[in-house]
Design an enzyme around this catalytic site. Structure first.
Site, mmCIF file in Angstrom:
data_model
loop_
_atom_site.group_PDB
_atom_site.id
_atom_site.type_symbol
_atom_site.label_atom_id
_atom_site.label_comp_id
_atom_site.label_asym_id
_atom_site.label_seq_id
_atom_site.Cartn_x
_atom_site.Cartn_y
_atom_site.Cartn_z
ATOM 1 N N ARG A 1 -3.944 -1.246 8.093
ATOM 2 C CA ARG A 1 -3.680 0.168 8.343
ATOM 3 C C ARG A 1 -2.216 0.457 8.032
ATOM 4 O O ARG A 1 -1.358 -0.413 8.137
ATOM 5 C CB ARG A 1 -3.969 0.514 9.808
ATOM 6 N N TYR B 1 -8.686 0.099 2.312
ATOM 7 C CA TYR B 1 -8.758 -0.819 3.445
ATOM 8 C C TYR B 1 -9.431 -0.209 4.683
ATOM 9 O O TYR B 1 -9.120 0.922 5.075
ATOM 10 C CB TYR B 1 -7.356 -1.327 3.833
ATOM 11 N N GLY B 2 -10.268 -0.981 5.331
ATOM 12 C CA GLY B 2 -10.999 -0.687 6.569
ATOM 13 C C GLY B 2 -10.600 0.557 7.343
ATOM 14 O O GLY B 2 -11.131 1.642 7.134
ATOM 15 N N LYS C 1 -11.568 4.579 13.066
ATOM 16 C CA LYS C 1 -10.353 5.012 13.745
ATOM 17 C C LYS C 1 -10.121 6.519 13.563
ATOM 18 O O LYS C 1 -9.658 7.200 14.467
ATOM 19 C CB LYS C 1 -9.147 4.201 13.259
ATOM 20 N N HIS D 1 -9.706 3.001 22.522
ATOM 21 C CA HIS D 1 -9.695 1.772 21.707
ATOM 22 C C HIS D 1 -10.092 0.609 22.620
ATOM 23 O O HIS D 1 -9.257 -0.214 23.000
ATOM 24 C CB HIS D 1 -8.286 1.589 21.135
ATOM 25 N N SER E 1 -4.561 -3.658 18.508
ATOM 26 C CA SER E 1 -5.173 -4.270 17.330
ATOM 27 C C SER E 1 -4.805 -5.750 17.226
ATOM 28 O O SER E 1 -3.639 -6.110 17.394
ATOM 29 C CB SER E 1 -4.713 -3.537 16.075
ATOM 30 N N CYS F 1 -5.472 -8.164 19.241
ATOM 31 C CA CYS F 1 -5.036 -8.748 20.514
ATOM 32 C C CYS F 1 -6.210 -9.206 21.377
ATOM 33 O O CYS F 1 -6.047 -9.405 22.579
ATOM 34 C CB CYS F 1 -4.147 -7.770 21.268
ATOM 35 N N GLY F 2 -7.406 -9.334 20.805
ATOM 36 C CA GLY F 2 -8.448 -10.058 21.524
ATOM 37 C C GLY F 2 -9.678 -9.292 21.980
ATOM 38 O O GLY F 2 -10.481 -9.844 22.733
ATOM 39 N N ASN G 1 -13.011 -10.975 20.589
ATOM 40 C CA ASN G 1 -13.216 -12.265 21.250
ATOM 41 C C ASN G 1 -13.652 -12.103 22.704
ATOM 42 O O ASN G 1 -14.551 -12.796 23.165
ATOM 43 C CB ASN G 1 -11.937 -13.100 21.170
ATOM 44 N N ASP H 1 -14.722 -2.505 19.875
ATOM 45 C CA ASP H 1 -13.503 -1.828 19.400
ATOM 46 C C ASP H 1 -13.334 -0.411 19.953
ATOM 47 O O ASP H 1 -12.209 0.020 20.161
ATOM 48 C CB ASP H 1 -13.498 -1.778 17.865
ATOM 49 N N ASN I 1 -4.604 -10.668 8.159
ATOM 50 C CA ASN I 1 -5.492 -9.577 8.603
ATOM 51 C C ASN I 1 -6.800 -9.589 7.805
ATOM 52 O O ASN I 1 -7.428 -8.549 7.625
ATOM 53 C CB ASN I 1 -4.796 -8.221 8.467
ATOM 54 N N ARG J 1 -10.697 -9.992 7.239
ATOM 55 C CA ARG J 1 -11.690 -9.459 8.187
ATOM 56 C C ARG J 1 -13.110 -9.793 7.758
ATOM 57 O O ARG J 1 -13.382 -10.090 6.592
ATOM 58 C CB ARG J 1 -11.557 -7.936 8.256
ATOM 59 N N ARG K 1 -0.144 -8.343 24.110
ATOM 60 C CA ARG K 1 0.232 -9.678 23.632
ATOM 61 C C ARG K 1 1.692 -9.858 24.001
ATOM 62 O O ARG K 1 2.581 -9.313 23.350
ATOM 63 C CB ARG K 1 0.011 -9.720 22.118
HETATM 64 P P1 GTP Z 1 -8.854 -5.348 16.144
HETATM 65 O O1 GTP Z 1 -10.133 -5.569 15.424
HETATM 66 O O2 GTP Z 1 -7.678 -5.309 15.219
HETATM 67 O O3 GTP Z 1 -8.883 -4.149 17.026
HETATM 68 O O4 GTP Z 1 -8.559 -6.684 17.013
HETATM 69 P P2 GTP Z 1 -9.176 -7.279 18.372
HETATM 70 O O5 GTP Z 1 -8.479 -6.683 19.532
HETATM 71 O O6 GTP Z 1 -10.652 -7.196 18.354
HETATM 72 O O7 GTP Z 1 -8.706 -8.811 18.307
HETATM 73 P P3 GTP Z 1 -9.560 -10.138 18.041
HETATM 74 O O8 GTP Z 1 -10.524 -10.439 19.166
HETATM 75 O O9 GTP Z 1 -10.104 -10.106 16.681
HETATM 76 O O10 GTP Z 1 -8.407 -11.250 18.140
HETATM 77 C C1 GTP Z 1 -7.266 -11.211 17.301
HETATM 78 C C2 GTP Z 1 -6.623 -12.581 17.224
HETATM 79 O O11 GTP Z 1 -6.255 -13.031 18.535
HETATM 80 C C3 GTP Z 1 -7.556 -13.652 16.656
HETATM 81 O O12 GTP Z 1 -6.811 -14.482 15.814
HETATM 82 C C4 GTP Z 1 -8.029 -14.402 17.870
HETATM 83 O O13 GTP Z 1 -8.355 -15.739 17.575
HETATM 84 C C5 GTP Z 1 -6.823 -14.300 18.812
HETATM 85 N N1 GTP Z 1 -7.251 -14.317 20.240
HETATM 86 C C6 GTP Z 1 -8.249 -13.610 20.804
HETATM 87 N N2 GTP Z 1 -8.402 -13.907 22.116
HETATM 88 C C7 GTP Z 1 -7.458 -14.839 22.393
HETATM 89 C C8 GTP Z 1 -7.093 -15.566 23.593
HETATM 90 O O14 GTP Z 1 -7.685 -15.413 24.666
HETATM 91 N N3 GTP Z 1 -6.051 -16.437 23.486
HETATM 92 C C9 GTP Z 1 -5.384 -16.629 22.306
HETATM 93 N N4 GTP Z 1 -4.380 -17.509 22.281
HETATM 94 N N5 GTP Z 1 -5.711 -15.976 21.147
HETATM 95 C C10 GTP Z 1 -6.719 -15.102 21.204
HETATM 96 C C1 SPV Z 2 -7.558 -2.205 14.299
HETATM 97 O O1 SPV Z 2 -6.584 -2.318 13.556
HETATM 98 O O2 SPV Z 2 -7.445 -1.871 15.491
HETATM 99 C C2 SPV Z 2 -8.914 -2.504 13.787
HETATM 100 C C3 SPV Z 2 -9.075 -2.681 12.356
HETATM 101 O O3 SPV Z 2 -9.863 -2.533 14.548
HETATM 102 S S1 SPV Z 2 -9.101 -1.154 11.540
HETATM 103 O O4 SPV Z 2 -10.497 -0.714 11.415
HETATM 104 O O5 SPV Z 2 -8.535 -1.347 10.235
HETATM 105 O O6 SPV Z 2 -8.377 -0.164 12.298
HETATM 106 MN MN MN Z 3 -9.259 -2.068 16.643
#
Ligand code: GTP
Ligand code: SPV
Ligand code: MN
Length: 589
Positions: free
Chosen positions: A77, A205-206, A214, A234, A256, A258-259, A262, A283, A373, A375, A406
């Site tokens: 983004r 891009y996404g 978004k 979000h 974004s 930050c987990g 996961n 998301d 980044n 995806r 984070r």
């Molecule tokens: P967007 O799609 O951008 O909104 O991101 P998101 O908030 O869904 O983050 P995502 O779960 O994809 O995690 C982003 C990064 O953080 C990845 O590389 C994960 O492996 C890492 N991560 C997620 N959870 C944890 C955790 O509990 N501990 C650590 N150390 N890293 C984590």
């Molecule tokens: C983010 O950046 O928070 C995402 C990926 O979830 S995007 O769709 O590019 O915004």
């Molecule tokens: Mn997001």
């Protein structure tokens, strides 16, 4: 020349008029009216492969999966190119880029003029939210990118289902997207809340181009939510189910990368036999106060546009299963056998690969094989832990809202707000390190209120006030928490194991919401003692716990000054409740 694939008729006169206007402007060679069918998907996929936009992956290992390499200057983004176009600058607020709607429209129309000559214009009808949900919204996105069409059909309910929901109505979001020549100097992502219109040019891009995500679900959505009394956030949404079948629904806002994905897909540690976590969304959450005074939430999306690096069978096994078929990978590395790889997928790294820019790569290469980044786009129906509630138009009642950033220092593992207003303050003053999800330098701590800094479509001060107003319609408001998985020791190593182990935090939160969990009152909120955490199956030493939760007065002092930077920026629309909360925090510190 027009292509209609299936039998879906575009009879809505407003849609036809909207498309004709941009056909006349962009002058495409042909118009392709998308119906969302499988036949259409197969046809467009073949076309994308023929044009080199997608590369088929190993059908034995990754059936139905493809790789896409974006323009190397177009991988995230771009917040500096993102605009809120309202009549008054103050309505967008100091945290958004603003442009005059008339001037920006003229500039964009000039860029769009003749932009699709000799190319195909795709018309994508899509629905955000389960059909029949009170907040479900229809969008029509016009694009000249097959990649966008194929991603949109994973991320949103596309085609006939959206046209059916729309009927003869004029109430749909108008989205116009053209990659142009993908030049960063001509890249603009512009939102016109007054006319429910989005124009995005110069990127593929996404988050810049999948306009339902978004742009509509958050920037326009937050603007609509403020007018109509609901929240566009979000946030992931998950369900925790106890061995006795008690279900607790939780929403969480982390910035974004930050987990969220996961956390939404986590599997509890083996020792918690009988406990289950299921995913409603990863998301975006749309939330509204229902007739019983509870906050209900739906996930408007149908897929996951997730971060690849760091995803593996130990950290996120549900994601690995989800992305094993019918997935589009963007900017990951390609292996000689047609498999994919990224940093943190597994060890050891492959002996040779093709990097995300298409260049030969070996472990000796200095640069990363996959873009940080990079995806995956995968349908949520692939998720083994998908909650049945994900398709429920009535949504789910939320018991807890979690904010998290984070942070290498300062912030403890978890604490609970004293009440809703304090929780809004905690969300509003949240800080987090920047990540590769947006262009710029990663690793810088910045304020990212409620993980919405890049996504709030109006003045942040009004947004905080809206959160406080929503409380008035809730008789049983969610409890609010703050978490941090990313605190580091002096050697720069994460103090908390994270991922599945985050379930211990989740369980404490569920217990707090249910009136079962114990805590002590601290300066910053309610915190668990070491003895009050469920440690079954894990030996987590007391000293490490103390380091993880250390309260450092000097760090908190700096934190307050950082918060002031944002609060001062917003001062003329900052609700007085937040100023009082700040004073109370200072006096407790
Ligand atoms: P967007 O799609 O951008 O909104 O991101 P998101 O908030 O869904 O983050 P995502 O779960 O994809 O995690 C982003 C990064 O953080 C990845 O590389 C994960 O492996 C890492 N991560 C997620 N959870 C944890 C955790 O509990 N501990 C650590 N150390 N890293 C984590
Ligand atoms: C983010 O950046 O928070 C995402 C990926 O979830 S995007 O769709 O590019 O915004
Ligand atoms: Mn997001």
């Amino acid at each position: 020349m027009d292509t209609h694939f299936g039998s879906v008729a575009f009879t809505n006169a407003h849609v036809v008029r909207f498309v004709e206007k941009y056909r006349a402007m962009c002058e495409p060679g042909s118009v392709f009216w998308c119906d969302g069918s499988d036949d259409e998907k197969d046809h467009l996929t073949r076309e994308a492969v023929a044009q080199g936009i997608l590369t088929p992956l190993n059908p034995g290992k990754l059936p139905g999966c493809h790789l896409h390499r974006s323009n190397p200057s177009d991988v995230a983004r771009v917040e500096q190119c993102t605009f809120i176009c309202t009549p008054g600058r103050e309505d967008a607020g100091p945290t958004n880029n603003w442009a005059d709607p008339r001037e920006m429209t003229a500039k964009l129309h000039e860029l769009l003029a003749g932009s699709m000559r000799g190319r195909t214009m795709y018309v994508i009808p899509y629905l955000m939210g389960p059909p029949g949900a009170p907040l479900a919204k229809v969008g029509i996105e016009i694009t000249d990118s097959i990649y966008v069409v194929l991603n949109m059909r994973i991320m949103a309910r596309m085609g006939a289902i959206a046209l059916k929901q729309l009927g003869d109505s004029d109430d749909f979001n108008r989205g116009i997207h053209s990659v142009l020549d993908c030049n960063p100097d001509r890249r603009f992502i512009c939102h016109f809340p007054q006319t429910n219109t989005i124009i995005s040019v110069g990127s593929g891009y996404g988050g810049n181009v999948l306009l339902g995500k978004k742009c509509l679900a958050l920037r326009i959505g937050s603007w609509l939510g403020r007018q109509q009394g609901w929240l566009a956030e979000h946030m992931l949404i998950l369900c925790v189910e106890s061995p006795e079948g008690e279900k607790t629904y939780i929403a969480a806002a982390f910035p974004s990368a930050c987990g969220k994905t996961n956390f939404a897909m986590m599997i509890p540690p083996a020792a918690f036999a009988g406990w289950k976590v299921t995913t409603i969304g990863d998301d975006i959450a749309w939330m509204w106060p229902d007739a019983d005074g509870r906050l209900r939430a739906i996930n408007p999306e149908t897929g996951y546009f997730g971060v690849a690096p760091g995803t593996n069978l130990a950290t996120n096994p549900n994601a690995m299963r989800t992305i094993a078929r019918d997935t589009i990978y963007t900017n990951v590395a390609l292996l000689p056998d047609g498999d994919v790889w990224w940093e943190g997928k597994d060890s050891p790294p492959p002996a040779q690969a093709t990097d995300w820019m298409g260049r030969p790569w070996t472990p000796a290469s200095r640069e990363k094989a996959a873009h940080p980044n990079s995806r995956f786009t995968a349908p949520m129906s692939n998720n083994p832990a998908l909650a049945s509630e994900a398709e429920d138009p009535a949504g789910v009642p939320i018991s807890a809202i979690i904010f998290g950033g984070r942070r290498a220092t300062t912030m403890p593992l978890v604490f609970q707000a004293f009440n809703w207003t304090h929780g809004v303050y905690i969300g509003a003053t949240m800080g987090s390190e920047t990540t590769a999800a947006a262009a710029g330098t990663p690793g810088q701590v910045r304020r990212d209120p409620m993980a919405m800094l890049p996504f709030c479509g109006y003045h942040m001060g009004d947004y905080f006030n809206h959160w406080l107003q929503v409380r008035r319609k809730l008789t049983d408001p969610p409890r609010i928490f703050h978490v941090n998985w990313f605190r580091k020791d002096d050697a720069g190593v994460y103090l908390w194991p994270g991922f599945g182990e985050n379930f211990r935090v989740l369980k404490w939160i569920v217990d707090r919401c249910r009136g079962r969990g114990k805590a002590r009152e601290t300066q910053v909120g309610w915190m668990p003692r070491h003895a009050e955490f469920d440690w079954r199956g894990l030996d987590f030493p007391r000293e490490k716990w103390d380091a993880l939760n250390k309260f450092d007065p000097a760090e908190w002092q700096r934190e307050l000054l950082w918060q002031d930077e944002l609060l001062l920026k917003l001062h003329d629309r900052l609700p007085k409740e937040l100023i009082f909360q700040r004073e109370l925090l200072i006096s407790r510190l």
